[in-house]
Design an enzyme around this catalytic site. Structure first.
Site, PDB file in Angstrom:
ATOM      1  N   LYS A 219     -70.854 -55.203  87.069  1.00 25.48           N
ATOM      2  CA  LYS A 219     -71.761 -54.017  87.655  1.00 25.48           C
ATOM      3  C   LYS A 219     -73.272 -54.372  87.729  1.00 25.48           C
ATOM      4  O   LYS A 219     -73.765 -55.239  87.364  1.00 25.48           O
ATOM      5  CB  LYS A 219     -71.344 -53.129  86.551  1.00 25.48           C
ATOM      6  CG  LYS A 219     -70.037 -52.665  86.373  1.00 25.48           C
ATOM      7  CD  LYS A 219     -69.488 -51.594  85.543  1.00 25.48           C
ATOM      8  CE  LYS A 219     -68.126 -50.935  85.766  1.00 25.48           C
ATOM      9  NZ  LYS A 219     -67.682 -50.039  84.571  1.00 25.48           N
ATOM     10  N   ARG A 253     -62.428 -55.187  80.202  1.00 27.79           N
ATOM     11  CA  ARG A 253     -61.905 -55.145  81.659  1.00 27.79           C
ATOM     12  C   ARG A 253     -62.739 -55.781  82.665  1.00 27.79           C
ATOM     13  O   ARG A 253     -63.973 -55.668  82.368  1.00 27.79           O
ATOM     14  CB  ARG A 253     -61.920 -53.633  82.029  1.00 27.79           C
ATOM     15  CG  ARG A 253     -61.315 -53.380  83.468  1.00 27.79           C
ATOM     16  CD  ARG A 253     -61.478 -51.997  83.893  1.00 27.79           C
ATOM     17  NE  ARG A 253     -60.978 -51.436  84.955  1.00 27.79           N
ATOM     18  CZ  ARG A 253     -61.609 -51.549  86.153  1.00 27.79           C
ATOM     19  NH1 ARG A 253     -62.846 -51.792  86.121  1.00 27.79           N
ATOM     20  NH2 ARG A 253     -61.071 -51.065  87.180  1.00 27.79           N
TER      21      ARG A 253
HETATM   22  C1  8Y4 Z   1     -68.689 -54.492  91.078  1.00 31.75           C
HETATM   23  C2  8Y4 Z   1     -67.558 -54.545  90.797  1.00 31.75           C
HETATM   24  C3  8Y4 Z   1     -69.613 -53.484  90.771  1.00 31.75           C
HETATM   25  C4  8Y4 Z   1     -66.570 -53.254  90.236  1.00 31.75           C
HETATM   26  C5  8Y4 Z   1     -69.011 -52.472  90.260  1.00 31.75           C
HETATM   27  C6  8Y4 Z   1     -67.660 -52.273  89.904  1.00 31.75           C
HETATM   28  C7  8Y4 Z   1     -64.260 -48.929  84.329  1.00 31.75           C
HETATM   29  C8  8Y4 Z   1     -62.870 -48.371  84.667  1.00 31.75           C
HETATM   30  C9  8Y4 Z   1     -63.960 -48.953  86.478  1.00 31.75           C
HETATM   31  C10 8Y4 Z   1     -64.726 -48.908  83.028  1.00 31.75           C
HETATM   32  C11 8Y4 Z   1     -62.402 -48.190  82.435  1.00 31.75           C
HETATM   33  C12 8Y4 Z   1     -66.003 -51.027  88.694  1.00 31.75           C
HETATM   34  C13 8Y4 Z   1     -61.391 -47.931  86.767  1.00 31.75           C
HETATM   35  C14 8Y4 Z   1     -65.774 -49.571  88.504  1.00 31.75           C
HETATM   36  N1  8Y4 Z   1     -64.940 -49.220  85.657  1.00 31.75           N
HETATM   37  N2  8Y4 Z   1     -61.832 -48.104  83.655  1.00 31.75           N
HETATM   38  N3  8Y4 Z   1     -62.842 -48.582  86.052  1.00 31.75           N
HETATM   39  N4  8Y4 Z   1     -63.499 -48.750  82.142  1.00 31.75           N
HETATM   40  N5  8Y4 Z   1     -61.754 -47.757  81.366  1.00 31.75           N
HETATM   41  N6  8Y4 Z   1     -67.244 -51.173  89.401  1.00 31.75           N
HETATM   42  O1  8Y4 Z   1     -65.826 -49.196  82.811  1.00 31.75           O
HETATM   43  O2  8Y4 Z   1     -65.329 -51.726  88.297  1.00 31.75           O
HETATM   44  S1  8Y4 Z   1     -63.932 -49.245  88.224  1.00 31.75           S
END
Ligand code: 8Y4
Length: 280
Positions: A219, A253
């Protein structure tokens, strides 16, 4: 905690592998090729030590287009069906849609991961009926607007109050305490400082008494400090997974399961030694 056919001890930390089933990740949405590609990816993550696989069909990236219920079902359900007949792990569904929740659990999902904390009409009822655990995440605003200019008096207070209100809503809908996980929602309506403040105060959220799930993998809270693009954030992701687990998060995660599983083994070893010292 019991996740449909599987008991997982949440005394130590476990890794949840991210499986995106959006068309940009697997090219022919819902058809043979994309389902088999999803299975290959999930297999690798389970072999690397993932306890959970989180299957998501709706992108929650800021600015990502909303999709219809039918589109989400077409992406997610065939993958759940294929994985649940093949893999030894707990399947999780990343959705806010009550119809997707219901069908995913029927098809074999053992955990509902909802970034909207069951606030969509019908979601509380669907989760209660499904009788599987739910992860309630904090988000300020909606994915399209949440990063505009998030502001809090005290971010940890706000997250705690929101999560307690959602726990109460669950209780009223007939979802028992022993089926609830909490997540502060890193990156969801938070500035860089809010994210690190929440991580530093993770102990306060843990003291609410529910197992914690955290997602910080790749992130922007990493990129903002390291200056690295998303594909070069592995070291930052491992550092945050390690800190999160050490501070009590029970499910981490991540995209990079193999590397994170190694890091969590180190954390668990230290935690076990600390426990034996406490007991002496
Ligand atoms: C690069 C890759 C930059 C991915 C941003 C991202 C969470 C979640 C997501 C979390 C829970 C993400 C579905 C966002 N984040 N579920 N989901 N907790 N419980 N962004 O932090 O991965 S998606």
């Amino acid at each position: 905690m019991h996740f449909k056919h599987t008991e997982v001890d949440l005394l130590t930390s476990h890794v949840m592998g991210i499986l995106n089933v959006t068309p940009d990740s697997f090219s022919d949405g819902g058809r043979y090729n994309s389902v088999e590609k999803a299975l290959d990816k999930a297999k690798q993550m389970v072999e690397a030590g993932a306890t959970f696989i989180d299957i998501g069909g709706e992108s929650t990236r800021p600015g990502a287009p909303a999709i219809t219920e039918q589109e989400e079902l077409d992406r997610v359900i065939p993958v759940v069906e294929r994985l649940s007949n093949t893999l030894e792990c707990v399947l999780s569904v990343d959705t806010s849609n009550p119809v997707v929740m219901t069908q995913a659990v029927s098809a074999g999902v053992g955990l509902i991961n909802d970034v909207r904390a069951l606030q969509v009409p019908g979601a509380l009822e669907a989760a209660a009926k499904a009788q599987v655990p739910v992860c309630l995440m904090h988000m300020k605003g909606e994915p399209t607007t949440m990063q505009a200019a998030p502001s809090y008096e005290d971010v940890a207070d706000d997250v705690i109050n929101f999560l307690l209100a959602r726990v109460d809503a669950c209780k009223q809908a007939g979802i028992d305490d022993d089926k609830i996980l909490l997540d502060p929602g890193f990156g969801f309506g938070k500035t860089l400082d809010h994210n690190y403040q929440l991580l530093a105060e993770l102990g306060r959220i843990q003291h609410l008494g529910y197992p914690l799930l955290v997602g910080m993998s790749r992130k922007s809270m990493i990129g903002a400090l390291t200056g690295k693009p998303v594909e070069q954030r592995l070291a930052g992701s491992i550092a945050l997974a390690t800190l999160g687990a050490h501070m009590g998060a029970k499910i981490i995660r991540v995209h990079d399961v193999d590397e994170t599983v190694d890091a969590i083994k180190i954390v668990t070893k230290i935690q076990q030694i600390k426990e034996t010292i406490q007991g002496a």
